[in-house]
Structures are given as structure tokens and as C-alpha cells.
Enzyme design. Structure first.
Site, mmCIF file in Angstrom:
data_model
loop_
_atom_site.group_PDB
_atom_site.id
_atom_site.type_symbol
_atom_site.label_atom_id
_atom_site.label_comp_id
_atom_site.label_asym_id
_atom_site.label_seq_id
_atom_site.Cartn_x
_atom_site.Cartn_y
_atom_site.Cartn_z
ATOM 1 N N GLY A 1 0.809 -0.670 0.186
ATOM 2 C CA GLY A 1 -0.335 -0.186 -0.200
ATOM 3 C C GLY A 1 0.529 1.452 0.001
ATOM 4 N N THR B 1 5.390 1.955 5.598
ATOM 5 C CA THR B 1 3.974 1.639 6.228
ATOM 6 C C THR B 1 2.930 3.276 6.904
ATOM 7 O OG1 THR B 1 2.431 0.155 7.379
ATOM 8 C CG2 THR B 1 4.432 -0.067 7.854
ATOM 9 N N ASP C 1 0.548 1.546 8.820
ATOM 10 C CA ASP C 1 0.187 0.820 9.608
ATOM 11 C C ASP C 1 1.505 0.706 11.464
ATOM 12 O OD1 ASP C 1 -2.325 -0.147 9.166
ATOM 13 O OD2 ASP C 1 -1.658 -1.188 7.564
ATOM 14 N N MET D 1 -8.049 2.411 9.371
ATOM 15 C CA MET D 1 -7.480 1.732 9.116
ATOM 16 C C MET D 1 -7.013 0.755 9.906
ATOM 17 S SD MET D 1 -5.518 2.400 5.099
ATOM 18 C CE MET D 1 -6.846 2.138 4.009
ATOM 19 N N GLY D 2 -6.507 -0.107 10.511
ATOM 20 C CA GLY D 2 -5.230 -1.060 11.055
ATOM 21 C C GLY D 2 -6.224 -2.922 11.444
ATOM 22 N N ARG D 3 -5.255 -3.643 10.606
ATOM 23 C CA ARG D 3 -6.502 -5.511 11.062
ATOM 24 C C ARG D 3 -5.988 -5.661 12.066
ATOM 25 N NH1 ARG D 3 -3.843 -6.472 6.542
ATOM 26 N NH2 ARG D 3 -5.887 -6.777 5.422
ATOM 27 N N GLN E 1 -6.033 8.252 3.860
ATOM 28 C CA GLN E 1 -4.972 7.959 5.249
ATOM 29 C C GLN E 1 -3.602 8.408 4.320
ATOM 30 O OE1 GLN E 1 -7.173 5.085 8.171
ATOM 31 N NE2 GLN E 1 -8.899 5.127 6.857
ATOM 32 N N ARG E 2 -4.106 7.550 3.640
ATOM 33 C CA ARG E 2 -2.938 7.062 2.918
ATOM 34 C C ARG E 2 -2.309 7.668 2.142
ATOM 35 N NH1 ARG E 2 -3.806 0.641 0.406
ATOM 36 N NH2 ARG E 2 -3.916 1.567 -1.665
#
Length: 405
Positions: free
Chosen positions: A12, A140, A142, A186-188, A298-299
């Protein structure tokens, strides 16, 4: 004899992944040992199809400066998993391409799966006595790579989340009736980005009053109790959740509503947690409620990128070149925090085999209030990463970015 560099981007995109690419190009061009800097179009997958460009000759200095400020992946990306079996015919075919192009240095800018690629290639090279150096440049939003204080991309994404949630808070409180706004981020498995929503607060007790991370088990009845208490104190309640929140058994909340799909790496493709909770709150409390999914903004928001994040991303790319020229291979560039006040980091190298296929979760001791909030320690950690405004290049009221033809 001079050797060439090849660099690719994978996974991503982020607001600063091109800043790392800029760092690799600029530093690579500064050393006599390096001939050309090639860029893989769409990562390893595109390169295997013969798609690449000469970054040394194809970009002017003016374009390079635009590249540093351009969000998303200029070279294009891929999600291509290399064979686990190092005896696969894929590897000799790839290394033959490297030989034909006189490649001496390989750089992959990406996250966990990209570091897995660097690991496999460096191990294959070692086994077959190849002199090519393989270096991972982290990225990332994340912030879940281990053995580094943080990753390029997280600071800008955190800044976007903080600023956007603050604006959502202002918008939501203009009416007097009771309302709940659920913001899905986002955030798995790692809640770093959702935790950044706490940076939106202007004072203690300000919205978002409830923050739920994947690291703490989510329970519907407890959530209802949390919302009820919040509504008794505020007419407008903002709730921020990670897309990957799950119950005590590990079942994703979004799975209660619909069946999820998986990507090529077997990761569940999560969406819908916010909508699921929106319906739950509406049915339970009968108040005005909406859910907002910030999604790819967000990215990819270059206009809210952090100057600190950009400069650190550039530094990671530069240090990758320096490390490879010093003989390093099979490593990832990492950040070590030296000081919080004043904020200071240094670039170090870590064994990529100790990074790939592992995940840095949000620290449990930074989660408080029964899993609905984060501590002051996180604010001390995150605030330096969102500081500064880059010198953006604006024309006709819009930012100038670099586009690949």
C-alpha cells in the site's frame, strides 16, 4: 566496474513513500561506484514482465524535487508474494535479469511483505554466492514493523487522522440533538493509526471520547454501556475504531455483518465495522448516528503530510544506499529514538529476517479506560512525528505532483 541500482515500491502507498525513493536516487547519484539507478514499474511483478525505467536520466532535478512531495507510489506497486521454495525457477530467472542489467544493489520500499521479499532474495543470493546487496526501506501507515521506533508513512497518516477527526468533531457538534459519529480507520491487527485520533483532542475529555483498538477485545454490550455513559455527558459523541476490532474469540466485528474476502497473502480484507456499529447504535439508542470510513485518504493525502515524516523517509532511502556501499545486505533501515525532548532519532540497520512476517502491536500498557482510550505516553511518542509543514509547490490553488507517463 560500476554497478547499477534497482529500486521498487511494494504494498500500500503512503504520503511519503516517494520521499524514500527520492533519497535512494539522490544518494545513489552522488557515488561514483554507482552507474545508473533503475526503477521497477509495479515492483517485482512488473520487473519480471520487463517493466522498468532509468531514474538517473528520465527525471530532471526539478522533477526529483516534485517526487519528494508526491504521495502514492510513483513507480507503481504490487502485492506479489515470492515463492517460499528458493529452488523455484523464479529466482534464477530474476537473477539473470539482474546480471544482464549489471545490478549490484537492490532496494525494496515497503512493509512487512516487502521485507519478506528482501529476506528471500538475500538468502538466495547468499546461497548462490551473488554479490548483489539487498536492502529493505521501511514504509507503512500501520506502523507495525518491529525493531524500529516507527515507520515512514505513519507520521503523515497520523497527522491526517488527527486533523480530519478534529474537523469531524467540529462538524458533529453544531446541532443540539443527541448524535453518535463512528469513524472507521485502517488497522487490521495493530491500532497505531486509530490511536492517532487521540491527537485530535484539544483538552481532556474532548472528542473522540471512545477509541477502540484491535489489541483490546471488543464486546457489544460493553460498547453499548460505553456509548450510553458518553451520551449522558455529551450531546455529540465521536467514536474512533480500527477496521480490525474483534471479539474475545478473534472474530472480526465486520464478520458479524458480512463474509470477508482475502487478498493474495491470505489477509482478510476488512471493511464494514463502522457500518455494523452504526446500525447497532441506531437500533439500541434511536439517536442520530452515522459512520465515516476514511479509507485510502489516510495514506494518500499529500496536503497533510508531515515535514518530519518526509525528511525521515528521505533519510531512510539515503541510509540504504550508504549501508549497501558499506557491504550490508539482508537488512532493513530502522529508526532508533535517542531523545523525546528534543525529539531525535538515528538510522540503524537491522536483520531483515528478524523483521519480516512479524507484527508490532500497539503496547498494551498504552491502552487504558477498559480498552476505550490511550495513555499520555502515546501522545509523547506520536506528537513529534506529525510536526512541520513541507514547502509545497502550489499552482492555481492546487499542489503540483509528479506523474509517470
Amino acid at each position: 566496474m560500476k554497478k547499477n541500482v534497482i529500486v521498487g515500491q511494494s504494498g500500500g502507498p503512503t504520503a511519503v513513500i516517494n520521499a524514500s525513493l527520492y533519497g535512494v536516487i539522490i544518494e545513489g547519484m552522488a557515488h561514483e561506484e554507482i552507474g545508473r539507478v533503475y526503477g521497477m514499474i509495479n515492483g517485482i511483478e512488473g520487473f519480471m514482465s520487463g517493466n522498468y525505467m532509468d531514474l538517473t536520466n528520465d527525471l530532471t532535478q526539478e522533477e526529483l524535487e516534485l517526487l519528494k512531495l508526491t504521495p502514492a507510489a510513483y513507480l507503481g506497486s504490487c502485492r506479489y508474494k515470492l515463492p517460499d521454495d528458493l529452488s523455484s525457477p523464479f529466482y534464477p530467472a530474476l537473477f539473470e535479469k539482474f546480471r544482464a542489467m549489471e545490478i549490484g544493489y537492490f532496494f525494496y520500499i515497503g512493509g512487512n511483505d516487502s521485507m519478506d521479499t528482501v529476506s528471500k532474495l538475500s538468502r538466495y543470493a547468499s546461497h548462490h554466492k551473488s554479490s548483489i546487496k539487498f536492502i529493505g526501506i521501511p514504509k507503512t501507515i500501520d506502523n507495525d514493523l518491529i525493531h524500529t521506533d516507527h515507520t515512514p508513512g505513519f507520521g503523515s497518516a497520523a497527522k491526517y487522522v488527527a486533523d480530519t477527526v478534529r474537523e469531524i468533531v467540529l462538524d458533529s457538534c453544531v446541532y443540539q440533538q443527541k448524535s453518535v459519529t463512528i469513524v472507521e480507520l485502517m488497522g487490521r491487527h495493530a491500532g497505531w493509526l486509530t490511536a492517532a485520533s487521540s491527537l485530535a483532542r484539544k483538552f481532556e475529555g474532548d472528542n473522540p471520547v471512545l477509541i477502540y483498538l484491535p489489541e483490546a477485545a471488543f464486546e457489544f454490550e460493553q460498547f453499548a454501556d460505553d456509548v450510553e455513559k458518553a451520551l449522558s455527558k455529551k450531546s455529540s459523541v465521536i467514536v474512533c475504531i480500527s477496521e480490525g476490532i474483534s471479539d474475545a474469540n478473534g472474530k472480526f466485528i465486520c464478520e458479524y455483518a458480512d463474509e470477508v474476502r482475502t487478498d493474495t497473502f491470505g489477509h482478510k480484507m476488512l471493511t464494514g465495522s463502522g457500518k455494523m456499529l452504526e446500525n447497532f447504535v441506531r437500533n439500541r439508542f434511536g439517536v442520530k448516528v452515522r459512520s465515516i470510513e476514511l479509507n485510502v485518504n489516510q495514506r494518500c493525502s499529500g496536503m497533510l503530510a508531515s515535514a518530519t515524516d518526509i525528511e525521515e523517509a528521505v533519510a531512510a532511502g539515503r541510509e540504504g544506499i550508504k549501508a549497501s556501499l558499506n557491504g550490508a545486505t539482508g537488512i532493513m533501515i530502522a529508526f532508533r529514538r535517542i531523545s523525546d525532548s528534543p525529539y531525535q532519532i538515528q538510522c540503524v540497520t537491522v536483520d531483515v529476517n528478524k523483521v519480516c512476517n512479524k507484527e508490532k502491536l500497539f503496547p498494551s500498557h498504552w491502552i487504558c479506560d477498559h480498552g476505550t482510550n490511550v495513555t499520555e505516553d502515546f501522545l509523547i511518542y506520536a506528537l513529534p512525528l506529525i510536526q512541520g509543514e513541507p514547502d509545497r509547490i502550489i499552482k492555481d490553488g492546487r499542489p503540483l505532483y509528479l506523474y509517470r507517463a
